[in-house]
Design an enzyme around this catalytic site. Structure first.
Site, PDB file in Angstrom:
ATOM      1  N   LYS A 172      -0.304  17.091  -2.175  1.00 50.21           N
ATOM      2  CA  LYS A 172      -0.756  16.027  -1.264  1.00 50.21           C
ATOM      3  C   LYS A 172      -0.279  16.287   0.172  1.00 50.21           C
ATOM      4  CE  LYS A 172      -2.310  12.026   0.176  1.00 50.21           C
ATOM      5  NZ  LYS A 172      -3.723  11.898   0.513  1.00 50.21           N
ATOM      6  N   LYS A 241       4.063  10.148   9.150  1.00 49.65           N
ATOM      7  CA  LYS A 241       5.042  10.343   8.073  1.00 49.65           C
ATOM      8  C   LYS A 241       4.672  11.588   7.256  1.00 49.65           C
ATOM      9  CE  LYS A 241       3.991   8.457   4.375  1.00 49.65           C
ATOM     10  NZ  LYS A 241       3.569   8.179   3.012  1.00 49.65           N
TER      11      LYS A 241
HETATM   12  P1  NAD Z   1       0.470  -0.371   3.349  1.00 48.66           P
HETATM   13  O1  NAD Z   1       1.544  -0.390   4.360  1.00 48.66           O
HETATM   14  O2  NAD Z   1      -0.832  -1.043   3.633  1.00 48.66           O
HETATM   15  O3  NAD Z   1       1.034  -0.974   1.951  1.00 48.66           O
HETATM   16  C1  NAD Z   1       2.324  -0.736   1.450  1.00 48.66           C
HETATM   17  C2  NAD Z   1       2.829  -2.054   0.858  1.00 48.66           C
HETATM   18  O4  NAD Z   1       4.084  -1.822   0.199  1.00 48.66           O
HETATM   19  C3  NAD Z   1       3.070  -3.153   1.904  1.00 48.66           C
HETATM   20  O5  NAD Z   1       2.308  -4.302   1.566  1.00 48.66           O
HETATM   21  C4  NAD Z   1       4.576  -3.420   1.810  1.00 48.66           C
HETATM   22  O6  NAD Z   1       4.926  -4.773   2.035  1.00 48.66           O
HETATM   23  C5  NAD Z   1       4.867  -2.999   0.380  1.00 48.66           C
HETATM   24  N1  NAD Z   1       6.263  -2.687   0.083  1.00 48.66           N
HETATM   25  C6  NAD Z   1       7.132  -1.913   0.800  1.00 48.66           C
HETATM   26  N2  NAD Z   1       8.303  -1.825   0.142  1.00 48.66           N
HETATM   27  C7  NAD Z   1       8.184  -2.558  -0.992  1.00 48.66           C
HETATM   28  C8  NAD Z   1       9.059  -2.848  -2.077  1.00 48.66           C
HETATM   29  N3  NAD Z   1      10.301  -2.370  -2.136  1.00 48.66           N
HETATM   30  N4  NAD Z   1       8.582  -3.634  -3.083  1.00 48.66           N
HETATM   31  C9  NAD Z   1       7.329  -4.139  -3.052  1.00 48.66           C
HETATM   32  N5  NAD Z   1       6.458  -3.894  -2.047  1.00 48.66           N
HETATM   33  C10 NAD Z   1       6.887  -3.108  -1.034  1.00 48.66           C
HETATM   34  O7  NAD Z   1       0.230   1.177   3.010  1.00 48.66           O
HETATM   35  P2  NAD Z   1      -1.069   1.829   2.316  1.00 48.66           P
HETATM   36  O8  NAD Z   1      -2.026   2.262   3.372  1.00 48.66           O
HETATM   37  O9  NAD Z   1      -1.511   0.957   1.220  1.00 48.66           O
HETATM   38  O10 NAD Z   1      -0.403   3.173   1.729  1.00 48.66           O
HETATM   39  C11 NAD Z   1       0.408   3.173   0.563  1.00 48.66           C
HETATM   40  C12 NAD Z   1       0.738   4.627   0.209  1.00 48.66           C
HETATM   41  O11 NAD Z   1      -0.484   5.337  -0.042  1.00 48.66           O
HETATM   42  C13 NAD Z   1       1.448   5.383   1.353  1.00 48.66           C
HETATM   43  O12 NAD Z   1       2.391   6.258   0.797  1.00 48.66           O
HETATM   44  C14 NAD Z   1       0.321   6.161   2.024  1.00 48.66           C
HETATM   45  O13 NAD Z   1       0.790   7.328   2.668  1.00 48.66           O
HETATM   46  C15 NAD Z   1      -0.577   6.479   0.815  1.00 48.66           C
HETATM   47  N6  NAD Z   1      -2.003   6.679   1.139  1.00 48.66           N
HETATM   48  C16 NAD Z   1      -2.657   5.815   1.974  1.00 48.66           C
HETATM   49  C17 NAD Z   1      -4.023   6.025   2.244  1.00 48.66           C
HETATM   50  C18 NAD Z   1      -4.793   5.105   3.173  1.00 48.66           C
HETATM   51  O14 NAD Z   1      -5.928   5.495   3.553  1.00 48.66           O
HETATM   52  N7  NAD Z   1      -4.295   3.954   3.537  1.00 48.66           N
HETATM   53  C19 NAD Z   1      -4.690   7.097   1.651  1.00 48.66           C
HETATM   54  C20 NAD Z   1      -4.008   7.935   0.758  1.00 48.66           C
HETATM   55  C21 NAD Z   1      -2.654   7.707   0.522  1.00 48.66           C
END
Ligand code: NAD
Length: 295
Positions: A172, A241
């Site tokens: 990834k 990140k």
């Molecule tokens: P986001 O910030 O929208 O969501 C993350 C959520 O995790 C938030 O709602 C936050 O409050 C919650 N959180 C943080 N710590 C926590 C804990 N200890 N317990 C419970 N909840 C907690 O991020 P996202 O865009 O949904 O991305 C999530 C992951 O997926 C990341 O690692 C990102 O790199 C990866 N990702 C994102 C995308 C995208 O297009 N958004 C695509 C592929 C991968």
């Protein structure tokens, strides 16, 4: 697995979409997030929001969708975390873009408690999470992969087992390093062609039938860049990140990667002008392509 609960921890852009896909596929879904706003949005789509202890007790599978590796490590290994409160037989599917080091550390710890942990980072963005069309690169033993794959197939369109635990995050991170580079090189190619009298649309119509194409030229430019939308649901902060993770991996492996290092420098510098919450496609504004000014 449909006879018991499955859970999603981290109900943000990706986690909420995954919960929606699981609900559509007839799972009973519990969820938890630190943010009240995220919890209430999840409740609106039918997720049963529950305290962590209850969710860990009642679930057969827990999907993690957290921002970073440190969040995964704290949630699994910290006080009142998964290692302490999870039960024998619990399966953890970590879709966070994390590090191989963290994945292997928590895998080893949870194994001593009879739990299975796999790293299964995803591509496809919030729309792919919501529609169940994501791709997962999975780090798991063949035995674990075979056991969990039917569940993964209800969450995503494609699941590729790329090695044992940790391998998913290596793949990834390399994938996102390339996407980070393609955004910059494609912006430069679009600007170059425009100066030479070929519009971005005409360039892409040729490029996307040729060997220079990529997901960035086929998807990002038409859907989020050229129309000025910049609403992919993936933020600058999260992509910075991921580029930082690639930088750290290269350093740990003693690789110089001269061209990739230039890409990493540009993404790092972008923090001076582009906010963490900005769309990640905005990196094209860091090129010297005046074509993108005002977009
Ligand atoms: P986001 O910030 O929208 O969501 C993350 C959520 O995790 C938030 O709602 C936050 O409050 C919650 N959180 C943080 N710590 C926590 C804990 N200890 N317990 C419970 N909840 C907690 O991020 P996202 O865009 O949904 O991305 C999530 C992951 O997926 C990341 O690692 C990102 O790199 C990866 N990702 C994102 C995308 C995208 O297009 N958004 C695509 C592929 C991968």
């Amino acid at each position: 697995m449909k006879d018991g609960f499955v859970s999603v921890i981290g109900l943000g852009n990706m986690g909420r979409g995954m919960a929606e896909t699981l609900l559509r596929n007839d799972y009973k879904v519990m969820g938890y997030d630190l943010s009240e706003e995220a919890r209430s949005q999840a409740e609106k789509i039918g997720v049963i929001v529950a305290p962590l202890a209850q969710l860990l007790k009642e679930s057969k599978v827990v999907v993690l969708s957290l921002p970073k590796a440190e969040h995964v490590e704290a949630l699994v290994l910290g006080a009142n975390g998964i290692s302490e409160l999870g039960h024998d037989g619990l399966i953890i599917v970590d879709t966070t873009t994390s590090t191989a080091e963290t994945s292997r550390k928590v895998y080893a710890e949870l194994k001593t408690k009879g739990m299975t942990f796999i790293d299964a980072p995803v591509s496809g963005g919030p729309s792919g999470a919501k529609s169940g069309t994501m791709t997962m690169v999975v780090g798991a033993t063949e035995e674990d992969f075979t056991k969990i794959q039917p569940f993964l197939a209800d969450l995503s369109a494609v699941q590729v087992n790329v090695g044992e635990c940790g391998a998913g995050n290596v793949v990834k991170i390399c994938n996102n390093l390339l996407a980070a580079a393609h955004l910059i090189t494609t912006a430069e190619a679009v600007a170059l062609a425009n100066k030479a009298g070929v519009s971005p649309e005409k360039l892409l119509s040729g490029l996307n039938k040729g060997s220079g194409r990529s997901a960035v030229s086929e998807v990002n430019f038409p859907r989020w860049v050229l129309n000025g939308a910049f609403d992919s649901g993936f933020t600058m902060g999260l992509m910075r990140k991921d580029v930082g993770l690639a930088d750290a991996l290269a350093t740990a492996e003693n690789m110089s990667l001269p061209l990739s290092k230039k890409v990493m420098e540009l993404w790092k510098k972008s923090a001076e002008t582009l906010l963490d919450q900005d769309d990640f496609n905005a990196i094209i504004k860091m090129t010297d392509a005046d074509l993108f000014e005002g977009k």
